[in-house]
Design an enzyme around this catalytic site. Structure first.
Site, PDB file in Angstrom:
ATOM      1  N   ASP A  73      13.740  93.387 -12.617  1.00 35.50           N
ATOM      2  CA  ASP A  73      14.833  94.308 -12.278  1.00 35.50           C
ATOM      3  C   ASP A  73      15.893  94.347 -13.370  1.00 35.50           C
ATOM      4  O   ASP A  73      16.472  95.392 -13.664  1.00 35.50           O
ATOM      5  CB  ASP A  73      15.453  93.927 -10.937  1.00 35.50           C
ATOM      6  CG  ASP A  73      15.916  92.476 -10.874  1.00 35.50           C
ATOM      7  OD1 ASP A  73      15.467  91.652 -11.699  1.00 35.50           O
ATOM      8  OD2 ASP A  73      16.724  92.153  -9.978  1.00 35.50           O
ATOM      9  N   GLY A  92      13.982  88.534 -15.144  1.00 35.41           N
ATOM     10  CA  GLY A  92      13.568  89.273 -13.962  1.00 35.41           C
ATOM     11  C   GLY A  92      13.276  90.723 -14.295  1.00 35.41           C
ATOM     12  O   GLY A  92      13.983  91.356 -15.092  1.00 35.41           O
ATOM     13  N   ASN A 148      14.774  89.828  -4.004  1.00 31.54           N
ATOM     14  CA  ASN A 148      14.605  88.659  -3.138  1.00 31.54           C
ATOM     15  C   ASN A 148      14.992  88.944  -1.691  1.00 31.54           C
ATOM     16  O   ASN A 148      14.447  88.339  -0.773  1.00 31.54           O
ATOM     17  CB  ASN A 148      15.456  87.505  -3.669  1.00 31.54           C
ATOM     18  CG  ASN A 148      14.890  86.926  -4.953  1.00 31.54           C
ATOM     19  OD1 ASN A 148      13.797  86.374  -4.962  1.00 31.54           O
ATOM     20  ND2 ASN A 148      15.627  87.059  -6.045  1.00 31.54           N
ATOM     21  N   THR A 149      15.924  89.874  -1.482  1.00 27.75           N
ATOM     22  CA  THR A 149      16.417  90.157  -0.136  1.00 27.75           C
ATOM     23  C   THR A 149      15.862  91.458   0.419  1.00 27.75           C
ATOM     24  O   THR A 149      15.428  91.520   1.571  1.00 27.75           O
ATOM     25  CB  THR A 149      17.963  90.209  -0.131  1.00 27.75           C
ATOM     26  OG1 THR A 149      18.474  88.976  -0.645  1.00 27.75           O
ATOM     27  CG2 THR A 149      18.487  90.432   1.277  1.00 27.75           C
ATOM     28  N   ASN A 150      15.880  92.512  -0.373  1.00 27.77           N
ATOM     29  CA  ASN A 150      15.424  93.831   0.075  1.00 27.77           C
ATOM     30  C   ASN A 150      14.434  94.431  -0.904  1.00 27.77           C
ATOM     31  O   ASN A 150      14.445  94.117  -2.099  1.00 27.77           O
ATOM     32  CB  ASN A 150      16.615  94.793   0.233  1.00 27.77           C
ATOM     33  CG  ASN A 150      17.544  94.379   1.359  1.00 27.77           C
ATOM     34  OD1 ASN A 150      17.116  94.247   2.501  1.00 27.77           O
ATOM     35  ND2 ASN A 150      18.814  94.176   1.044  1.00 27.77           N
ATOM     36  N   THR A 151      13.592  95.315  -0.388  1.00 29.91           N
ATOM     37  CA  THR A 151      12.661  96.086  -1.201  1.00 29.91           C
ATOM     38  C   THR A 151      12.976  97.563  -1.014  1.00 29.91           C
ATOM     39  O   THR A 151      13.077  98.037   0.116  1.00 29.91           O
ATOM     40  CB  THR A 151      11.202  95.804  -0.803  1.00 29.91           C
ATOM     41  OG1 THR A 151      10.927  94.404  -0.964  1.00 29.91           O
ATOM     42  CG2 THR A 151      10.240  96.613  -1.659  1.00 29.91           C
ATOM     43  N   ASP A 181      24.837  93.481 -11.762  1.00 27.21           N
ATOM     44  CA  ASP A 181      24.036  93.847 -10.594  1.00 27.21           C
ATOM     45  C   ASP A 181      24.396  92.918  -9.442  1.00 27.21           C
ATOM     46  O   ASP A 181      24.225  91.700  -9.525  1.00 27.21           O
ATOM     47  CB  ASP A 181      22.547  93.731 -10.924  1.00 27.21           C
ATOM     48  CG  ASP A 181      21.655  94.330  -9.842  1.00 27.21           C
ATOM     49  OD1 ASP A 181      22.158  94.620  -8.741  1.00 27.21           O
ATOM     50  OD2 ASP A 181      20.456  94.507 -10.100  1.00 27.21           O
ATOM     51  N   THR A 236      21.041  89.534  -4.588  1.00 25.76           N
ATOM     52  CA  THR A 236      21.018  88.172  -4.058  1.00 25.76           C
ATOM     53  C   THR A 236      21.771  87.240  -5.001  1.00 25.76           C
ATOM     54  O   THR A 236      22.502  86.346  -4.577  1.00 25.76           O
ATOM     55  CB  THR A 236      19.565  87.690  -3.889  1.00 25.76           C
ATOM     56  OG1 THR A 236      18.863  88.635  -3.073  1.00 25.76           O
ATOM     57  CG2 THR A 236      19.513  86.328  -3.238  1.00 25.76           C
TER      58      THR A 236
END
Length: 267
Positions: free
Chosen positions: A110, A108, A9-12, A130, A133
């Site tokens: 991930d 999710g 949601n925040t970084n790729t 983990d 976000t």
């Protein structure tokens, strides 16, 4: 070479792997509106610095928790790496683990990828924490099955909410304290103590309840950038593995590589 893409949601994160070796790993802020062409402008510059050609990439795999961002990542792989990517969550992609929850499609991508890697590397039963976000706790059974988990607000999300809701409280960074003193002698120290020790209590408290609920002394593996600051302070944490998700993507790709194909060059 393999390109493994983990879109949160925040970084790729984009990683280039040669076998089980992570050659390079890059991070960009997640934007659901970023096009495949915009991605490639950024990726191409980094590949050039690393002396890697797009033609060196022969396979691709994607895990995303941002549904609107999936298409442009798929198009990136098709147009510029000339390969059809595997997408975690697609029906034909075999994870190699059983998902034992009410609706497996709710999990999710991930979290499932982390479960695959953790089981392969450490063996169940275990808990994966983990720090993204959201702060997630995922349970892997003794036989490697995914058994569900817990979702809590992420640390940076909590800090942002605290700053935005209280006019006099500044925006602060998450840092490990230099001592075990909990009492803050300034507003800044009080905030840092509250966030840090609050999450130590969250981690150890939830892990304790999960262990009791599953009647197991499960090991705890953490991933995500903030995991290292809690090692040694949160007593339940056994290992920190920064590359857990990328490793999981590689393992899933290896399991499904026969389902991938190259795309002919355009005339």
């Amino acid at each position: 070479m393999l390109v493994a893409i983990d879109q949160g949601n925040t970084n790729t994160i984009f990683a280039i792997l040669d076998g089980d070796w992570i050659v390079r790993k890059w991070r960009i802020s997640t934007s659901e509106s970023r096009t495949s062409d915009e991605y490639m402008v950024w990726v191409a510059a980094l590949l050039k610095i690393a002396d890697i050609s797009p033609t060196d990439v022969t396979g691709a795999i994607i895990a995303t928790v941002v549904p609107q961002g999936k298409l442009n990542l798929v198009l990136l792989c098709r147009r510029y790496f000339r390969c059809e990517p595997l997408v975690v969550g697609d029906p034909h992609v075999d994870l190699g683990v059983e998902v034992r929850i009410h609706n497996p499609r709710e999990v999710g991508a991930d979290r499932l990828v982390n479960a695959v890697a953790a089981n392969q590397l450490y063996g169940g039963p275990l808990i994966v924490v983990d720090f993204g976000t959201a702060t997630t706790f995922d349970i892997i059974g003794e036989d490697g099955a995914y058994l569900g988990g817990v979702i809590s607000p992420g640390i940076n999300l909590s800090l942002k909410a605290l700053h935005e809701a209280a006019a006099k409280l500044p925006r602060i960074a998450v840092e490990a304290p230099t001592s075990d003193r909990v009492t803050g002698l300034s507003t800044l120290e009080a905030m840092q103590s509250g966030v840090f020790w609050g999450y130590v209590g969250l981690i150890d408290g939830i892990v304790s309840r999960l262990r009791a609920e599953h009647s197991s002394t499960m090991e705890v593996i953490t991933t995500g950038g903030l995991g290292k600051i809690f090692l040694g302070r949160a007593q339940s944490i056994s290992h920190v593995d920064y590359d857990l998700t990328i490793t999981g993507l590689r393992l899933i790709y290896d399991r499904n590589r026969d389902k991938c194909g190259s795309i002919p060059d355009e005339d």
